[in-house]
Design a protein around this motif. Structure first.
Motif, PDB file in Angstrom:
ATOM      1  N   GLY A  33      -2.360  -1.709  -5.061  1.00 39.56           N
ATOM      2  CA  GLY A  33      -2.864  -2.085  -6.262  1.00 39.56           C
ATOM      3  C   GLY A  33      -2.590  -1.111  -7.316  1.00 39.56           C
ATOM      4  N   SER A  34      -1.258  -0.571  -7.275  1.00 42.20           N
ATOM      5  CA  SER A  34      -0.779   0.459  -8.188  1.00 42.20           C
ATOM      6  C   SER A  34      -1.595   1.677  -8.393  1.00 42.20           C
ATOM      7  N   VAL A  35      -2.411   2.119  -7.265  1.00 37.62           N
ATOM      8  CA  VAL A  35      -3.196   3.437  -7.221  1.00 37.62           C
ATOM      9  C   VAL A  35      -2.742   4.068  -6.158  1.00 37.62           C
ATOM     10  N   ASN A  36      -2.642   5.271  -6.256  1.00 37.43           N
ATOM     11  CA  ASN A  36      -2.164   6.299  -5.144  1.00 37.43           C
ATOM     12  C   ASN A  36      -3.528   6.179  -3.958  1.00 37.43           C
ATOM     13  N   VAL A  37      -2.859   6.002  -2.849  1.00 34.32           N
ATOM     14  CA  VAL A  37      -3.877   6.452  -1.773  1.00 34.32           C
ATOM     15  C   VAL A  37      -3.473   7.401  -0.868  1.00 34.32           C
ATOM     16  N   ILE A  38      -4.185   7.937   0.034  1.00 28.82           N
ATOM     17  CA  ILE A  38      -4.114   8.854   0.851  1.00 28.82           C
ATOM     18  C   ILE A  38      -4.728   8.737   2.082  1.00 28.82           C
ATOM     19  N   PRO A  39      -3.785   8.509   3.126  1.00 28.26           N
ATOM     20  CA  PRO A  39      -4.431   8.269   4.582  1.00 28.26           C
ATOM     21  C   PRO A  39      -4.838   9.396   5.080  1.00 28.26           C
ATOM     22  N   GLN A  40      -5.678   9.247   6.105  1.00 26.29           N
ATOM     23  CA  GLN A  40      -6.171  10.569   6.859  1.00 26.29           C
ATOM     24  C   GLN A  40      -5.241  11.408   7.485  1.00 26.29           C
ATOM     25  N   SER A  41      -4.267  10.634   8.060  1.00 32.32           N
ATOM     26  CA  SER A  41      -3.097  11.246   8.648  1.00 32.32           C
ATOM     27  C   SER A  41      -2.192  10.331   9.100  1.00 32.32           C
ATOM     28  N   SER A  42      -0.816  10.694   9.516  1.00 26.54           N
ATOM     29  CA  SER A  42       0.095   9.862  10.030  1.00 26.54           C
ATOM     30  C   SER A  42      -0.273   8.823  11.008  1.00 26.54           C
ATOM     31  N   ASN A  43      -1.272   9.406  11.915  1.00 29.23           N
ATOM     32  CA  ASN A  43      -1.742   8.758  13.003  1.00 29.23           C
ATOM     33  C   ASN A  43      -2.760   7.465  12.538  1.00 29.23           C
ATOM     34  N   HIS A  44      -2.960   7.394  11.403  1.00 31.60           N
ATOM     35  CA  HIS A  44      -3.958   6.528  10.599  1.00 31.60           C
ATOM     36  C   HIS A  44      -2.862   5.449  10.087  1.00 31.60           C
ATOM     37  N   MET A  45      -1.810   5.239  10.541  1.00 30.62           N
ATOM     38  CA  MET A  45      -0.775   4.352   9.503  1.00 30.62           C
ATOM     39  C   MET A  45       0.166   3.537  10.554  1.00 30.62           C
ATOM     40  N   ILE A  46       0.363   2.616  10.158  1.00 27.73           N
ATOM     41  CA  ILE A  46       1.393   1.667  10.976  1.00 27.73           C
ATOM     42  C   ILE A  46       2.763   1.402  10.007  1.00 27.73           C
ATOM     43  N   VAL A  47       3.958   2.219   9.993  1.00 25.42           N
ATOM     44  CA  VAL A  47       4.910   1.917   9.396  1.00 25.42           C
ATOM     45  C   VAL A  47       6.138   1.272   9.870  1.00 25.42           C
ATOM     46  N   SER A  48       6.606   0.313   9.199  1.00 25.89           N
ATOM     47  CA  SER A  48       7.813  -0.352   9.661  1.00 25.89           C
ATOM     48  C   SER A  48       8.783  -0.132   8.747  1.00 25.89           C
ATOM     49  N   LEU A  49      10.187   0.073   9.443  1.00 28.28           N
ATOM     50  CA  LEU A  49      11.192   0.573   8.762  1.00 28.28           C
ATOM     51  C   LEU A  49      12.376  -0.131   9.392  1.00 28.28           C
ATOM     52  N   ASN A  50      13.047  -1.174   8.446  1.00 27.95           N
ATOM     53  CA  ASN A  50      14.012  -1.845   9.086  1.00 27.95           C
ATOM     54  C   ASN A  50      13.855  -2.798  10.269  1.00 27.95           C
ATOM     55  N   VAL A  65       3.127  12.888   6.574  1.00 31.68           N
ATOM     56  CA  VAL A  65       2.262  12.331   5.450  1.00 31.68           C
ATOM     57  C   VAL A  65       1.733  13.492   4.717  1.00 31.68           C
ATOM     58  N   SER A  66       1.759  13.704   3.509  1.00 31.96           N
ATOM     59  CA  SER A  66       1.157  14.919   2.658  1.00 31.96           C
ATOM     60  C   SER A  66       0.523  14.191   1.402  1.00 31.96           C
ATOM     61  N   GLY A  67      -0.900  13.932   1.438  1.00 29.92           N
ATOM     62  CA  GLY A  67      -1.680  13.301   0.164  1.00 29.92           C
ATOM     63  C   GLY A  67      -0.976  11.708   0.166  1.00 29.92           C
ATOM     64  N   SER A  68      -0.677  11.551  -0.952  1.00 29.29           N
ATOM     65  CA  SER A  68      -0.087   9.951  -1.025  1.00 29.29           C
ATOM     66  C   SER A  68       1.311   9.951  -0.897  1.00 29.29           C
ATOM     67  N   THR A  69       1.993  10.873  -0.316  1.00 34.70           N
ATOM     68  CA  THR A  69       3.477  10.915   0.033  1.00 34.70           C
ATOM     69  C   THR A  69       3.939  10.689   1.412  1.00 34.70           C
ATOM     70  N   ILE A  70       4.724   9.788   1.657  1.00 34.20           N
ATOM     71  CA  ILE A  70       5.264   9.544   2.971  1.00 34.20           C
ATOM     72  C   ILE A  70       6.790  10.086   2.926  1.00 34.20           C
TER      73      ILE A  70
END
Length: 316
Positions: A33-50, A65-70
């Motif tokens: 929603g145009s607001v930066n988000v910060i995951p707890q860690s990369s293990n708390h994410m599912i990322v799909s690329l291509n 992941v560092s803060g809101s930057t992947i």
């Protein structure tokens, strides 16, 4: 409730906003929603690329992941597509509740404290150190419905009408009523409060309905001749704008001491007058001088001698 198999994980599941790939760039900001988000860690994410799910952690991760930057392991190129990034929240605990999932029953009685309330919440934690402004608001219950009301509509107390007239020049003998040489006091920093009284031919009209305290102070003088003099001041009221009745009387007996001294005497009287209609309830001031024509009612345009005071003390 009980489950067959593994209990579903509880988290705060969010899909990040679409991210456009920049040729030769590996780092991207994640937003919901145009607001930066910060995951707890990369293990708390599912990322799909291509179209391929990326490895989150461990040896040789596909991203970090560092803060809101992947940051992907290598720079992305034109044509690469970040299909989606899903943030799971804390899958080992409740973490941040999903929107609209916290109900009243979930809150403990002491869970909301003053420290968590914004300044626009009425909490009583801040003291008002002066009289409220007219536009300051209070909460009232109107037949069980909570409503706000401006201070200007409920404030009370204090004197809303205060006025004083005086006789500006002396006169000889009696007067029923005193009808000339009347003026509003205008010396010694006097200032009326409110609209003030209206006077015409000795008849005083009130500016508004209400209960008034009326004070009549007379100063009488025995001219330089022998003998005592009797002086009376009367407050006369009407409730029909026609017939006047005596409401109060002040009497002074003026002795004679010497032709070389000022033989004077003062008297004061007052009434409480309930003015329910300003067109019918009025007041005048009479003087009777008994003895001879050398009895004077004192007046002065620079100092108060004979005065009429009007104080509104309450509503009718």
């Amino acid at each position: 409730m009980a489950y067959i198999g593994t209990k579903p994980t509880i988290g705060n599941f969010q899909i990040c906003d679409p991210i456009s790939v920049v040729n030769g760039q590996a780092a991207y900001t994640m937003q919901v929603g145009s607001v930066n988000v910060i995951p707890q860690s990369s293990n708390h994410m599912i990322v799909s690329l291509n179209g391929t799910i990326q490895k989150p952690g461990g040896a040789n991760p596909s991203f970090t992941v560092s803060g809101s930057t992947i940051t992907f392991a290598s720079n992305l190129a034109t044509g690469d597509v970040i299909d989606f990034i899903q943030i799971l929240g804390d899958v080992l605990d409740l973490g941040v509740p999903s929107d609209a999932t916290v109900t009243t029953a979930k809150l403990a009685s002491t869970s909301v404290t003053a420290a968590k309330l914004n300044n626009d919440i009425i909490s009583g934690t801040t003291a008002l150190t002066s009289e409220p402004a007219d536009t300051d608001e209070f909460l009232v219950s109107d037949a069980g419905t909570l409503k706000r009301i401006d201070y200007s509509l409920i404030k009370g107390g204090g004197i809303t009408e205060f006025d004083m007239f005086r006789l500006s020049a002396q006169f000889q003998g009696g007067a029923q009523p005193i009808s000339s040489n009347l003026e509003r006091c205008d010396t010694n920093s006097f200032e009326k409060i409110g609209t003030g009284m209206t006077e015409s031919s000795g008849i005083f009209t009130f500016p508004s309905t209400g209960k008034y305290h009326i004070i009549f102070n007379t100063l009488a003088r025995n001219a330089q001749s022998s003998g005592e003099r009797h002086h009376q001041g009367l407050i006369m009221t009407t409730t029909n704008n026609s017939s006047y009745a005596e409401a109060a009387q002040a009497s002074a007996n003026i002795g004679y001491y010497s032709s070389s001294v000022n033989n004077i005497q003062s008297a004061i009287t007052s009434i409480f007058f309930d003015v329910t209609d300003t067109s019918t309830h009025k007041v005048r001031f009479d003087v009777y001088a008994n003895g001879n024509s050398n009895t004077y009612t004192a007046g002065n345009s620079g100092v108060n001698n004979t005065t009429m005071t009007f104080i509104r003390i309450g509503d009718t």
